[in-house]
Scaffold this motif. Structure first.
Motif, short mmCIF file in Angstrom:
data_model
loop_
_atom_site.label_atom_id
_atom_site.label_comp_id
_atom_site.label_asym_id
_atom_site.label_seq_id
_atom_site.Cartn_x
_atom_site.Cartn_y
_atom_site.Cartn_z
N VAL A 2 0.86 -1.18 0.00
CA VAL A 2 0.00 0.00 0.00
C VAL A 2 0.89 1.24 0.00
O VAL A 2 1.81 1.36 0.82
CB VAL A 2 -0.93 0.00 1.23
CG1 VAL A 2 -1.79 1.26 1.24
CG2 VAL A 2 -1.80 -1.25 1.26
N HIS A 25 -2.31 5.19 0.32
CA HIS A 25 -3.65 4.62 0.52
C HIS A 25 -4.17 3.84 -0.68
O HIS A 25 -5.37 3.59 -0.80
CB HIS A 25 -4.66 5.71 0.91
CG HIS A 25 -4.26 6.49 2.11
ND1 HIS A 25 -4.33 5.98 3.38
CD2 HIS A 25 -3.75 7.74 2.24
CE1 HIS A 25 -3.89 6.87 4.24
NE2 HIS A 25 -3.53 7.95 3.58
N CYS A 26 -3.29 3.43 -1.59
CA CYS A 26 -3.68 2.64 -2.75
C CYS A 26 -2.85 1.37 -2.81
O CYS A 26 -1.67 1.38 -2.47
CB CYS A 26 -3.46 3.44 -4.05
SG CYS A 26 -4.47 4.91 -4.16
N LYS A 27 -3.46 0.27 -3.26
CA LYS A 27 -2.73 -0.96 -3.46
C LYS A 27 -1.82 -0.81 -4.67
O LYS A 27 -2.24 -0.28 -5.70
CB LYS A 27 -3.69 -2.14 -3.65
CG LYS A 27 -4.40 -2.54 -2.38
CD LYS A 27 -5.26 -3.77 -2.61
CE LYS A 27 -5.98 -4.15 -1.33
NZ LYS A 27 -6.80 -5.35 -1.50
#
Length: 172
Positions: free
Chosen positions: A69, A72-74
């Motif tokens: 991550v 806040h994003c994969k």
């Protein structure tokens, strides 16, 4: 180690998973096992109880749970090493086996939502808005986040450990 075959980490694979078929994805965390072993040994020697909470699974491994991550994003865990947080689900079944081997009594593994409900989180959440009416919406949202099956309630697990002779823990 994202490779197949004999590797130094083979010793870290739980006994019940050593005969997995070719192509199976097995995750192991020797560091977590070492921490749980130390906790279990201390409980056996010094008495006490422990509650371990994290996101994970209880039962057959679900395959790969490794994720990265960033902002806040994969993201792909193998792209830009050191720039993303790496995480994986905790294998609570294996941690319970490690705790037993270390001498602790396993009280159980519970889903966080059910465990918190057994401890009375619903009653507490109903009382709190009386003392802080302006926070009623926040309290309801927090309760939902902690206990709802689609939020943290099912994904997070609770492992209860205790020394021999200690009472059973609530919620297990």
């Amino acid at each position: 180690v994202p490779v197949v075959g004999n590797r130094p980490m083979d010793a870290a694979v739980p006994q019940g998973l050593k005969d997995a078929p070719p192509g199976a994805i097995l995750e192991t965390c020797p560091g977590a096992a070492a921490v749980v072993d130390e906790i279990a040994r201390r409980l056996a020697q010094q008495a006490g109880a422990a509650v371990l909470i994290d996101y994970g699974y209880d039962g057959p491994p679900p395959g790969s749970t490794l994720q990265a991550v960033r902002a806040h994003c994969k993201v792909d865990p193998f792209v830009a090493p050191g720039e993303a947080d790496l995480t994986a689900l905790v294998d609570f079944s294996t941690m319970a086996q490690v705790a037993r081997a270390g001498g602790a009594r396993v009280l159980g593994i519970a889903e966080q939502g059910r465990w918190l409900a057994a401890l009375g989180i619903g009653a507490r959440a109903r009382e709190l808005p009386g003392a802080a009416p302006a926070k009623a919406g926040e309290i309801e949202a927090a309760l939902d986040r902690l206990t709802h099956a689609e939020q943290m309630g099912r994904l997070f697990k609770v492992l209860g450990l205790a020394a021999t002779g200690w009472p059973d823990g609530a919620g297990f």
